[in-house]
Design a protein around this motif. Structure first.
Motif, PDB file in Angstrom:
ATOM      1  N   ALA A 113      24.979 -19.277  26.905  1.00 26.36           N
ATOM      2  CA  ALA A 113      24.604 -18.835  25.557  1.00 26.36           C
ATOM      3  C   ALA A 113      25.376 -17.598  25.128  1.00 26.36           C
ATOM      4  CB  ALA A 113      23.103 -18.573  25.498  1.00 26.36           C
ATOM      5  N   GLU A 114      25.779 -16.785  26.092  1.00 27.65           N
ATOM      6  CA  GLU A 114      26.530 -15.569  25.773  1.00 27.65           C
ATOM      7  C   GLU A 114      28.038 -15.797  25.821  1.00 27.65           C
ATOM      8  OE1 GLU A 114      25.388 -12.848  24.641  1.00 27.65           O
ATOM      9  OE2 GLU A 114      23.244 -13.252  24.881  1.00 27.65           O
ATOM     10  N   GLY A 115      28.448 -17.066  25.932  1.00 27.32           N
ATOM     11  CA  GLY A 115      29.875 -17.373  25.937  1.00 27.32           C
ATOM     12  C   GLY A 115      30.566 -16.947  27.219  1.00 27.32           C
ATOM     13  N   PRO A 128      29.612 -16.497  21.637  1.00 27.59           N
ATOM     14  CA  PRO A 128      28.184 -16.318  21.919  1.00 27.59           C
ATOM     15  C   PRO A 128      27.345 -16.891  20.783  1.00 27.59           C
ATOM     16  CG  PRO A 128      29.210 -14.238  21.295  1.00 27.59           C
ATOM     17  CD  PRO A 128      30.317 -15.220  21.494  1.00 27.59           C
ATOM     18  N   LEU A 129      26.199 -17.489  21.134  1.00 24.12           N
ATOM     19  CA  LEU A 129      25.363 -18.122  20.119  1.00 24.12           C
ATOM     20  C   LEU A 129      24.827 -17.113  19.107  1.00 24.12           C
ATOM     21  CD1 LEU A 129      23.299 -20.709  22.218  1.00 24.12           C
ATOM     22  CD2 LEU A 129      25.320 -21.101  20.802  1.00 24.12           C
ATOM     23  N   ALA A 130      24.683 -15.855  19.518  1.00 20.90           N
ATOM     24  CA  ALA A 130      24.182 -14.838  18.591  1.00 20.90           C
ATOM     25  C   ALA A 130      25.103 -14.653  17.403  1.00 20.90           C
ATOM     26  CB  ALA A 130      23.992 -13.509  19.324  1.00 20.90           C
ATOM     27  N   MET A 131      26.355 -15.040  17.545  1.00 19.71           N
ATOM     28  CA  MET A 131      27.313 -14.917  16.444  1.00 19.71           C
ATOM     29  C   MET A 131      26.877 -15.760  15.242  1.00 19.71           C
ATOM     30  SD  MET A 131      31.400 -15.683  16.616  1.00 19.71           S
ATOM     31  CE  MET A 131      32.413 -15.665  15.136  1.00 19.71           C
ATOM     32  N   ALA A 134      24.816 -13.782  12.546  1.00 20.05           N
ATOM     33  CA  ALA A 134      25.404 -12.650  11.837  1.00 20.05           C
ATOM     34  C   ALA A 134      25.144 -12.769  10.344  1.00 20.05           C
ATOM     35  CB  ALA A 134      26.904 -12.568  12.107  1.00 20.05           C
ATOM     36  N   SER A 135      24.937 -11.642   9.686  1.00 24.42           N
ATOM     37  CA  SER A 135      24.625 -11.659   8.255  1.00 24.42           C
ATOM     38  C   SER A 135      25.770 -12.225   7.431  1.00 24.42           C
ATOM     39  CB  SER A 135      24.293 -10.240   7.779  1.00 24.42           C
ATOM     40  OG  SER A 135      25.378  -9.359   8.055  1.00 24.42           O
ATOM     41  N   SER A 136      27.000 -12.097   7.910  1.00 22.81           N
ATOM     42  CA  SER A 136      28.142 -12.622   7.178  1.00 22.81           C
ATOM     43  C   SER A 136      28.177 -14.143   7.177  1.00 22.81           C
ATOM     44  CB  SER A 136      29.440 -12.085   7.788  1.00 22.81           C
ATOM     45  OG  SER A 136      29.527 -12.450   9.168  1.00 22.81           O
ATOM     46  N   ASN A 137      27.468 -14.761   8.143  1.00 25.85           N
ATOM     47  CA  ASN A 137      27.471 -16.215   8.253  1.00 25.85           C
ATOM     48  C   ASN A 137      26.234 -16.873   7.667  1.00 25.85           C
ATOM     49  OD1 ASN A 137      29.892 -16.012   9.644  1.00 25.85           O
ATOM     50  ND2 ASN A 137      28.900 -15.989  11.649  1.00 25.85           N
ATOM     51  N   HIS A 156      24.786  -3.788  17.346  1.00 28.44           N
ATOM     52  CA  HIS A 156      25.180  -5.067  17.926  1.00 28.44           C
ATOM     53  C   HIS A 156      26.058  -5.802  16.922  1.00 28.44           C
ATOM     54  CE1 HIS A 156      22.304  -4.551  21.229  1.00 28.44           C
ATOM     55  NE2 HIS A 156      21.479  -4.080  20.311  1.00 28.44           N
ATOM     56  N   ALA A 157      27.261  -6.129  17.340  1.00 21.50           N
ATOM     57  CA  ALA A 157      28.251  -6.650  16.398  1.00 21.50           C
ATOM     58  C   ALA A 157      27.971  -8.080  15.945  1.00 21.50           C
ATOM     59  CB  ALA A 157      29.644  -6.568  17.021  1.00 21.50           C
ATOM     60  N   LEU A 158      27.324  -8.886  16.781  1.00 20.41           N
ATOM     61  CA  LEU A 158      27.101 -10.304  16.499  1.00 20.41           C
ATOM     62  C   LEU A 158      28.423 -11.004  16.164  1.00 20.41           C
ATOM     63  CD1 LEU A 158      23.789 -10.285  14.385  1.00 20.41           C
ATOM     64  CD2 LEU A 158      24.078 -10.325  16.855  1.00 20.41           C
ATOM     65  N   ASP A 159      29.421 -10.704  16.969  1.00 21.27           N
ATOM     66  CA  ASP A 159      30.736 -11.329  16.828  1.00 21.27           C
ATOM     67  C   ASP A 159      31.224 -11.749  18.209  1.00 21.27           C
ATOM     68  OD1 ASP A 159      31.627  -9.054  18.137  1.00 21.27           O
ATOM     69  OD2 ASP A 159      32.494  -8.125  16.349  1.00 21.27           O
ATOM     70  N   PRO A 160      32.428 -12.296  18.334  1.00 25.57           N
ATOM     71  CA  PRO A 160      32.890 -12.755  19.656  1.00 25.57           C
ATOM     72  C   PRO A 160      32.920 -11.679  20.731  1.00 25.57           C
ATOM     73  CG  PRO A 160      34.254 -13.708  17.939  1.00 25.57           C
ATOM     74  CD  PRO A 160      33.345 -12.722  17.256  1.00 25.57           C
TER      75      PRO A 160
END
Length: 266
Positions: A113-115, A128-131, A134-137, A156-160
């Motif tokens: 899940a975390e890539g 990572p699934l948290a990506m 992200a608010s941008s998505n 937390h960046a919520l990016d790769p």
């Protein structure tokens, strides 16, 4: 020749003198209990408790609910490099399970899940699934209650690049990796290990014992002033269903008396 003194320390015994009498043979009237009085206690910080119930209609395993909860709560704590709360929330999550098979599956699934690969190395072909949160998505998801913007506010960046480090602790894998942010653990970690960075504890399925559960939830919030989380992921069947319906007893249990079978010749 000096006399022998027995000293017992416990955080989960409700009948300390009687238990020590059974254990040592010292009469109860010769046992002194040392504990703080109510007027010596200081109220500080807060504690949050959450009982999650898996939905059997969704046709997903309860393990998925635990993974999703771990992904989210690990990003509701401080990010290791920012620490915006100055340690108020902590930055590590402990996830406890009672079956070795579940711990193994949870460890590998969390890495995925975390890539990451099962050995912890980054899987460059998987984000990572948290990506996905992200608010941008997913601005359209805010209206449905899936709002992870607070995680981004905490750093937390919520990016790769936002891939939590997973560690596993059980009898075959002793020792805690200092850099790990999510620790999947068995009963081997529930007593005697204090990490001041632990801000959340997740219990997969209903705990098998009250004292054991209290020890586990006590791994978080070791520093004064912290606000630790305790999350229990429950199915809709058997012991789990009863634990969910009586959540007040789950999080604020009454410890049963502990006895030793000293009268048994075996």
């Amino acid at each position: 020749q000096r006399k022998i003194s027995f000293v017992g320390l416990s955080a989960t015994l409700s009948n300390g003198p009687q238990f020590l009498e059974q254990l040592t043979g010292v009469p109860e009237y010769r046992i002194e209990v040392i504990s703080p009085a109510w007027d010596e206690m200081v109220e500080e910080g807060a504690e949050y408790a959450l009982a999650l119930r898996g939905d059997p209609v969704s046709k997903t395993a309860l393990l998925s609910a635990t993974i999703q909860a771990t992904m989210l709560i690990s990003r509701m704590l401080d990010e290791n490099n920012t620490l915006l709360s100055n340690g108020l929330f902590g930055s590590k999550v402990f996830v406890f399970g009672d079956d070795i098979d579940v711990i193994q599956r949870l460890y590998h699934a969390m890495n995925d899940a975390e890539g990451r690969f099962s050995d912890g190395n980054i899987n460059g072909r998987k984000n990572p699934l948290a990506m996905l949160r992200a608010s941008s998505n997913n601005s359209h998801r805010f209206f449905n209650g899936q709002d992870w913007r607070y995680s981004e506010n905490l750093g937390h960046a919520l990016d790769p690049s936002d891939r939590k480090r997973i560690a596993r602790v059980m009898s075959m894998d002793p020792g805690v990796t200092e850099t790990a942010e999510i620790i999947i653990a068995s009963a081997s970690l529930e007593v005697g290990f204090n990490d001041p960075k632990a801000g959340a504890v997740i219990q997969h399925k209903a705990p098998r014992g009250v004292a054991q559960f209290l020890q586990r939830k006590g791994r978080a919030g070791r520093k004064r002033g912290m606000r630790p989380w305790t999350i229990v992921s429950l199915s809709d069947y058997a012991r789990d269903k009863f634990a969910y319906q009586s959540f007040d007893h789950l999080f604020n249990p009454e410890l049963p008396p502990s006895t030793l079978p000293t009268s048994s010749r075996y």
